[in-house]
Write a protein that holds these residues in place. Structure first.
Motif, mmCIF file in Angstrom:
data_model
loop_
_atom_site.group_PDB
_atom_site.id
_atom_site.type_symbol
_atom_site.label_atom_id
_atom_site.label_comp_id
_atom_site.label_asym_id
_atom_site.label_seq_id
_atom_site.Cartn_x
_atom_site.Cartn_y
_atom_site.Cartn_z
ATOM 1 N N ASP A 51 -24.962 -33.134 41.256
ATOM 2 C CA ASP A 51 -25.340 -31.768 41.610
ATOM 3 C C ASP A 51 -23.837 -31.310 40.109
ATOM 4 N N GLY A 87 -31.708 -29.301 44.992
ATOM 5 C CA GLY A 87 -30.876 -28.193 43.626
ATOM 6 C C GLY A 87 -31.836 -27.513 43.374
ATOM 7 N N THR A 133 -31.710 -35.268 42.463
ATOM 8 C CA THR A 133 -31.222 -34.653 42.796
ATOM 9 C C THR A 133 -31.164 -34.537 43.684
ATOM 10 N N GLY A 134 -29.450 -35.046 43.329
ATOM 11 C CA GLY A 134 -28.068 -34.406 45.018
ATOM 12 C C GLY A 134 -27.293 -35.590 45.078
ATOM 13 N N GLU A 145 -25.835 -36.235 47.069
ATOM 14 C CA GLU A 145 -25.747 -37.617 48.878
ATOM 15 C C GLU A 145 -27.015 -38.521 48.559
ATOM 16 N N ASP A 202 -26.464 -25.590 44.217
ATOM 17 C CA ASP A 202 -28.351 -25.576 43.647
ATOM 18 C C ASP A 202 -28.713 -25.694 41.958
HETATM 19 MG MG MG Z 1 -29.285 -30.789 46.829
#
Ligand code: MG
Ligand code: AMP
Length: 422
Positions: free
Chosen positions: A232, A255, A189-190, A192, A262
């Motif tokens: 996210d 997260g 997850t993310g 970025e 998160d």
């Molecule tokens: Mg994250």
């Protein structure tokens, strides 16, 4: 914040041993045998030669020596895989190769080196000189000496290593019943994160956790199911999580800390139950565990264990080793869930200011029968190369201020056992 032990107990309490399945022999390596294995054949099936030489009667060698060889008539040659139709009678011998069944009438095999075969010019040997006495039974492997028909060869619960796979092959088993491998869904997850097959835009990083985590899943005998990357947002996370609900366990990374975006914990709370979300350890404090509402193949409701690993690359690997690995091993029917630990002399001080249990990346060496350990360098949990340098994790207890150089510390070995060059 709960202790590492409490957290592990809760994780293990939520996973069950998986079903038995029949698997092709070679794929069973590392899996747990589901049945006792009873042989219905003798191995070897027949008395056979342990050496290349001559099958004969021991009585015919009485008094034989280099000075006074006993001469026997050679009546046949038998190679491995064939059966001689001739019988060894007094005064005769049959030339025999390793593994060939011992002919009727013979009670011993004398190796070539103890005959005068090498001195004889003719390649077609009709006679052979025996240069020493032999004891009855010499160089004969007895039928059933490895495995007797009716014997229990391997017990239910045995972990199949290459030797056991070989034993099963020697019984002619091309398939074997084992506890099946867990399918572990892996989700990163993310916002970025960028997939490793894409160009890297400014401000983004490659998704490495999926690959370190999936490699750990494979290494410990599971089957990774890569779900990819969730951004996210709750919608993206839910969509991806649902793709993992048919797995035996779901592992997300990232997260789970206290940042604004998160949301793994929130989704876990709405789609299932959170068991814990912080553990007294470093790295790995923000570690979530719970169960998600899933369904089995028939559509019956089931709870899918979900480990929400921290996003930092080192933290996700360390927490995997400590929690996901034992959970997988339990599912596979294994009994020993702890990694090998040794005591080592610490070569530099480690400070613990946090009241958490530290797992410090370290390099273990051995000299004079004693393990020594030093740190890999900077211990930031984003420094993934420190995991690559490390072959151990030094454990510094949560109730200590650290350890001094020269102290004896416990170290979890991270290596590959016989491939370790400690
Ligand atoms: Mg994250
Ligand atoms: P998070 O737990 O989501 O706050 O992430 C903590 C740190 O780990 C951040 O610096 C993230 O960029 C990094 N991170 C999270 N997921 C991954 C991943 N899949 N691969 C590499 N780094 C990650």
């Amino acid at each position: 914040m709960i202790s590492v032990e409490e957290a592990l107990e809760k994780v293990l309490g939520c996973v069950e041993i998986l079903e038995v399945e029949e698997t092709p022999l070679l794929e069973s390596m590392g899996q747990v045998l589901a049945d006792d294995i009873i042989s219905n054949i003798d191995i070897p099936p027949l008395d056979n030669a342990a050496m290349d030489g001559y099958a004969l009667k021991a009585d015919d060698t009485l008094g034989a020596s280099g000075q006074s060889p006993r001469i026997l008539r050679v009546i046949d040659t038998v190679i491995a895989g064939s059966i001689s139709q001739r019988e060894v009678t007094p005064g005769t011998a049959i030339r025999i190769m390793t593994g060939a069944p011992v002919p009727e009438g013979a009670d011993s095999v004398i190796r070539f080196e103890d005959t005068d075969e090498a001195q004889r010019q003719d390649s077609n040997v009709n006679e052979i000189g025996i240069l020493c006495e032999v004891e009855r039974g010499l160089n004969i492997r007895r039928a059933g000496e490895d495995i007797a028909q009716g014997a229990t060869v391997l017990k239910k619960g045995t972990v199949l290593r290459p030797a056991e796979v070989g034993v099963l092959a020697s019984l002619g088993m091309s398939k074997v019943n084992v506890i099946r491998r867990p399918v572990v869904a892996v989700l990163a997850t993310g916002n970025e994160l960028v997939s490793i097959d894409q160009p890297l835009p400014r401000g983004k990083i490659y998704n490495s956790n999926t690959y370190s985590v999936a490699s750990l899943v494979k290494r410990y005998g599971g089957v990774p199911k890569i779900i990819g990357i969730a951004s996210d947002s709750e919608a993206s996370l839910l969509d991806k999580l649902r793709q993992g609900l048919d797995a035996d366990m779901l592992i997300t990374s990232g997260g789970v800390s206290a940042g604004d975006y998160d949301m793994v914990k929130d989704v876990l709370a709405s789609e299932g139950e959170i068991t814990f979300s912080t553990v007294r350890m470093k790295p790995g404090k923000p570690l979530a565990f719970g169960t998600l509402k899933g369904a089995d193949k028939k559509g019956n409701p089931r709870r899918v264990p979900h480990l929400g690993l921290p996003g930092n690359p080192v933290s996700s690997m360390v927490t995997f080793e400590l929690f996901a690995r034992p959970a997988m091993l339990k599912m596979m029917g294994k009994k020993n869930l702890t990694k090998t630990m040794v005591e080592a002399v610490l070569e530099e001080p480690v400070v613990n200011t946090d009241g958490r249990r530290l797992y410090v990346r370290a390099i273990v060496t051995k000299s004079d029968g004693q393990y020594h350990v030093h740190l890999t360098g900077p211990q930031g949990s984003g420094i993934l190369t420190s995991m690559s340098l490390a072959n151990g994790l030094v454990i510094i207890p949560e109730d200590t201020a650290g350890a001094k150089a020269g102290d004896t510390v416990k170290v979890i070995l991270l290596g590959w056992d016989d491939e370790d060059d400690i």
